[in-house]
Motif scaffolding. Structure first.
Motif, PDB file in Angstrom:
ATOM      1  N   LYS A  68       0.954  -1.177  -0.091  1.00 19.17           N
ATOM      2  CA  LYS A  68      -0.073  -0.022  -0.081  1.00 19.17           C
ATOM      3  C   LYS A  68       0.758   1.439  -0.175  1.00 19.17           C
ATOM      4  O   LYS A  68       0.378   2.296  -0.733  1.00 19.17           O
ATOM      5  N   LEU A  69       1.933   1.275   0.622  1.00 18.89           N
ATOM      6  CA  LEU A  69       2.956   2.419   0.879  1.00 18.89           C
ATOM      7  C   LEU A  69       3.454   2.545  -0.546  1.00 18.89           C
ATOM      8  O   LEU A  69       3.935   3.718  -0.696  1.00 18.89           O
ATOM      9  N   ALA A  70       3.635   1.614  -1.473  1.00 21.01           N
ATOM     10  CA  ALA A  70       4.113   1.808  -2.648  1.00 21.01           C
ATOM     11  C   ALA A  70       3.405   2.800  -3.517  1.00 21.01           C
ATOM     12  O   ALA A  70       4.138   3.650  -4.587  1.00 21.01           O
ATOM     13  N   ARG A  71       1.906   3.016  -3.338  1.00 24.95           N
ATOM     14  CA  ARG A  71       1.346   3.910  -4.030  1.00 24.95           C
ATOM     15  C   ARG A  71       1.983   5.329  -3.917  1.00 24.95           C
ATOM     16  O   ARG A  71       1.730   6.254  -4.783  1.00 24.95           O
ATOM     17  N   TYR A  72       2.591   5.608  -2.680  1.00 25.37           N
ATOM     18  CA  TYR A  72       3.159   6.791  -2.470  1.00 25.37           C
ATOM     19  C   TYR A  72       4.703   7.094  -2.661  1.00 25.37           C
ATOM     20  O   TYR A  72       5.144   8.062  -2.209  1.00 25.37           O
ATOM     21  N   GLY A  73       5.172   5.999  -3.069  1.00 22.20           N
ATOM     22  CA  GLY A  73       6.467   5.838  -3.337  1.00 22.20           C
ATOM     23  C   GLY A  73       7.263   6.005  -1.697  1.00 22.20           C
ATOM     24  O   GLY A  73       8.546   6.264  -1.831  1.00 22.20           O
ATOM     25  N   ILE A  74       6.584   5.469  -1.006  1.00 21.21           N
ATOM     26  CA  ILE A  74       7.188   5.619   0.381  1.00 21.21           C
ATOM     27  C   ILE A  74       7.427   3.944   1.106  1.00 21.21           C
ATOM     28  O   ILE A  74       7.413   3.817   2.336  1.00 21.21           O
ATOM     29  N   GLN A  75       7.425   2.891   0.298  1.00 22.82           N
ATOM     30  CA  GLN A  75       7.316   1.429   0.729  1.00 22.82           C
ATOM     31  C   GLN A  75       8.635   1.275   1.563  1.00 22.82           C
ATOM     32  O   GLN A  75       8.617   0.457   2.586  1.00 22.82           O
ATOM     33  N   ASP A  76      10.083   1.766   1.487  1.00 22.78           N
ATOM     34  CA  ASP A  76      10.935   1.715   2.009  1.00 22.78           C
ATOM     35  C   ASP A  76      10.703   2.079   3.541  1.00 22.78           C
ATOM     36  O   ASP A  76      11.683   2.019   4.360  1.00 22.78           O
ATOM     37  N   GLU A  77       9.753   2.944   3.855  1.00 22.28           N
ATOM     38  CA  GLU A  77       9.651   3.816   5.380  1.00 22.28           C
ATOM     39  C   GLU A  77       8.766   2.960   5.944  1.00 22.28           C
ATOM     40  O   GLU A  77       8.355   3.286   7.178  1.00 22.28           O
ATOM     41  N   TYR A  78       8.155   1.809   5.573  1.00 16.38           N
ATOM     42  CA  TYR A  78       7.331   0.930   6.626  1.00 16.38           C
ATOM     43  C   TYR A  78       7.574   0.801   7.849  1.00 16.38           C
ATOM     44  O   TYR A  78       6.972   0.845   8.703  1.00 16.38           O
ATOM     45  N   GLU A  79       8.901   0.440   8.078  1.00 16.81           N
ATOM     46  CA  GLU A  79       9.425   0.198   9.586  1.00 16.81           C
ATOM     47  C   GLU A  79       9.013   1.287  10.653  1.00 16.81           C
ATOM     48  O   GLU A  79       8.584   1.333  11.547  1.00 16.81           O
TER      49      GLU A  79
END
Length: 618
Positions: A68-79
């Motif tokens: 879901k965070l990949a939609r905003y380009g921030i998937q690497d910030e999940y932790e």
């Protein structure tokens, strides 16, 4: 003492919606980013729910997974987002409130975007971060796909023995998207290792309670429920929920009566809703035993008859009665056809059929209208929404109706797909209802939507919808005038439940030449009344009506008789001011509809052949 120990002896109050409050603040980016960017906003919302009485709060991490965070380009910030979400919630929970780490479902109708392995990998990464950050348990919520949720629970159980709350979202009351009964689905989740099993989202308190009536008390887990505040509506492009907090609190008691021990709120709920839940559940003990109720499927609505004069011309000259009968959600059509014939024989002018109302698929109203016309000699009125078809499909659909000789139609926007059976399905909305009226009138001129000649003129009589259940009816008149300008031949209103409102409608519209059919729908019970009043957009009941239905509560026959009597009193006023009456019969109760048709006929006869019918276009 932990969460599960408390649930053995207590009914706990959970918090309500996070997104609803953030949406109301005008925030239009990823909500989970606020855990880092503006943690004070999230902490304040947690505190509001705790002050309202929540024993359990959930982290602001619903979509904080890599997919879901990949939609905003921030998937690497999940932790970082998940850890911050836990930290913020724990700062707010200073008095021992439990903090659950929230994980939201990913699959909707479409299952081919991501494989199940990809989904589980993403959600497990999130679960491990939440657990490492110190949550008191995991809340897995808004899962439409049972396979996804069941697999996730089993996988988490391989590395954690902490509390898991697993909640599905239903397709229909008591049924999941895959057709499985809710009771069976919750048993699957219990066997998979969930400690608390339940439901959340999509449905309001009324349908959530109804669904849980068929659910057995789990043997090795507890029940939870987080209903929406009501069915959703869209006003001026904004999602809204109409539900009074006190009503939501009373519904919490009914949820407890069905064996639920963890009760919170989903979309549309606020701290006020949770305050009422806490108030109503104060000193209430859990249900230890329960008798499961088996209910029959409810089929809503009605039908009517035919003469070949356009309705908007007939109603200008005298009394006209139309009755709604939705096509079935299943393939057994006999009862529908029988109902249409009965109502026609009773004296209705036409059968109206919705176009997949509440965004739930039904047998095509074009197909059923054709059968009614050619096999039963019953005239049909087909609703057409802007939701399901693009411009190509709309023109094709209308050309087909004309070819079949079905010329009575109602042009409406259509309920959003979010309220329907297929969450995630696309709402088209190429045009608005006003634009659809204009396009239909072009067909009546023999011109395609594209401007090309059609070699023949269509002959549609087009109705438009009118919701008079607003605080000041006069403010709704400009939109009616726009619809008239666009080509509306007449209007059909939402159900009205007050004589004063009917008079107000007359005073506000008497300058218009366009006829209006006043909607009258008899009530069947207090529960039915409260559901309509609190949860259905566009319908409001007067205090007097609610009190009268409350006085008849507990006696089924008396309640139905009172509902019919209220409808008759409304008809007395409506029939004296408007020629058009639009009957909406609940739950396929032909007898109620027929009784009201006969009442209108007798009323007209009593005043000397209908001389009371107003000699205006209304």
């Amino acid at each position: 003492m932990g969460l599960l120990e408390d649930l053995k002896t207590k009914v706990l109050t959970a918090d309500g919606a996070m997104g609803t409050l953030l949406y109301s603040y005008g925030i239009d980016f990823c909500y989970e980013e606020l855990n880092v960017r503006k943690p004070e906003v999230i902490e304040n919302i947690h505190k509001l729910y705790i002050e309202a009485g929540a024993d359990v709060i959930q982290t602001n991490t619903y979509t904080a997974n890599t997919i879901k965070l990949a939609r905003y380009g921030i998937q690497d910030e999940y932790e970082a987002l998940n850890r911050a979400g836990v930290e913020v919630a724990k700062r707010a929970a200073k008095n021992g409130e439990y903090v659950l780490g929230t994980i939201g479902g990913i699959r909707g109708i479409r299952k081919d975007e991501y494989s199940l392995d990809e989904i589980i990998e993403s959600l497990v990464l999130q679960a491990k971060v939440l657990l490492d950050a110190g949550v008191d348990g995991l809340l897995l919520e808004t899962f439409y796909d049972l396979e996804e949720l069941e697999t996730l629970v089993k996988t988490i159980r391989t590395f954690s023995d902490g509390p898991i709350v697993a909640q599905v979202s239903m397709h229909d009351p008591g049924v999941l998207l895959n057709g499985m009964k809710l009771n069976d689905a919750l048993q699957h989740l219990e066997r998979a290792g969930a400690d608390v099993v339940g439901v959340n989202c999509r449905l309001g308190p009324y349908h959530t309670v109804k669904a849980l009536e068929n659910v057995e008390l789990p043997k090795n887990s507890f029940l939870s429920a987080y209903p929406n505040a009501s069915l959703l509506d869209v006003e001026e492009g904004k999602v809204v929920y109409e539900s009074e907090a006190e009503y939501f609190g009373r519904a919490a008691v009914e949820l407890r009566d069905e064996g639920v021990r963890l009760i919170g709120g989903c979309c549309g709920t606020t701290p006020e809703h949770i305050r009422e839940v806490k108030k109503h559940l104060s000193d209430v003990l859990p249900m230890e035993n329960k008798e499961v109720v088996t209910t029959k499927e409810e089929v809503i609505r009605e039908a009517s008859v035919s003469k070949f004069e356009p309705l908007h011309e007939k109603v200008k000259k005298g009394r006209s009665i139309i009755v709604e009968l939705d096509t079935p959600r299943h393939l057994e059509t006999e009862k529908f056809l029988e109902g249409a014939a009965i109502l026609q024989e009773a004296g209705a002018d036409i059968v109206t059929m919705a176009d997949n109302s509440l965004a739930s698929p039904r047998v095509s109203n074009v197909a059923m209208g054709s059968i009614l016309k050619y096999e039963k000699n019953v005239r049909a009125l087909a609703h057409i929404t802007c939701r399901d078809r693009n411009l190509i499909g709309l023109q094709s659909h209308l050309m087909g109706l004309d070819a079949l000789g079905i010329h009575d139609i109602l042009a409406v926007t259509g309920d959003p797909t979010k309220v329907g059976d297929f969450p995630g399905a696309t709402s088209v909305y190429d045009v608005s209802s006003i634009e659809l009226l204009q396009l239909i009138k072009k067909l009546n001129e023999g011109i395609s939507f594209s401007g090309k000649p059609l070699r023949k003129k269509a002959n549609f009589s087009v109705a438009a919808a009118f919701n008079p259940n607003v605080r000041v009816v006069e403010r709704a008149i400009p939109r009616l005038e726009k619809k008239i300008e666009a080509g509306a031949d007449y209007f059909i209103t939402q159900p009205v439940y007050s004589k004063e409102k009917i008079i107000e409608i007359y005073e506000a519209t008497k300058h218009l030449d366009t006829p209006i059919y006043i909607g009258i729908m008899p009530l069947t019970s207090l529960r039915n009344s409260e559901f309509l009043h609190h949860e259905v957009p566009g319908i409001k009941l007067s205090d007097e009506v609610l009190e009268r239905m409350k006085a008849a509560d507990g006696d089924k026959e008396r309640a139905q008789a009172e509902g019919v009597q209220i409808a008759k009193e409304l008809i007395d006023t409506a029939a004296s001011l408007f020629n058009g009456i639009y009957l909406i019969t609940p739950f396929m109760r032909y007898d109620m509809s027929v009784e009201l048709i006969h009442y209108i006929q007798e009323l007209d006869e009593k005043v000397k052949g209908g001389s009371h019918v107003v000699e205006t276009s209304h």
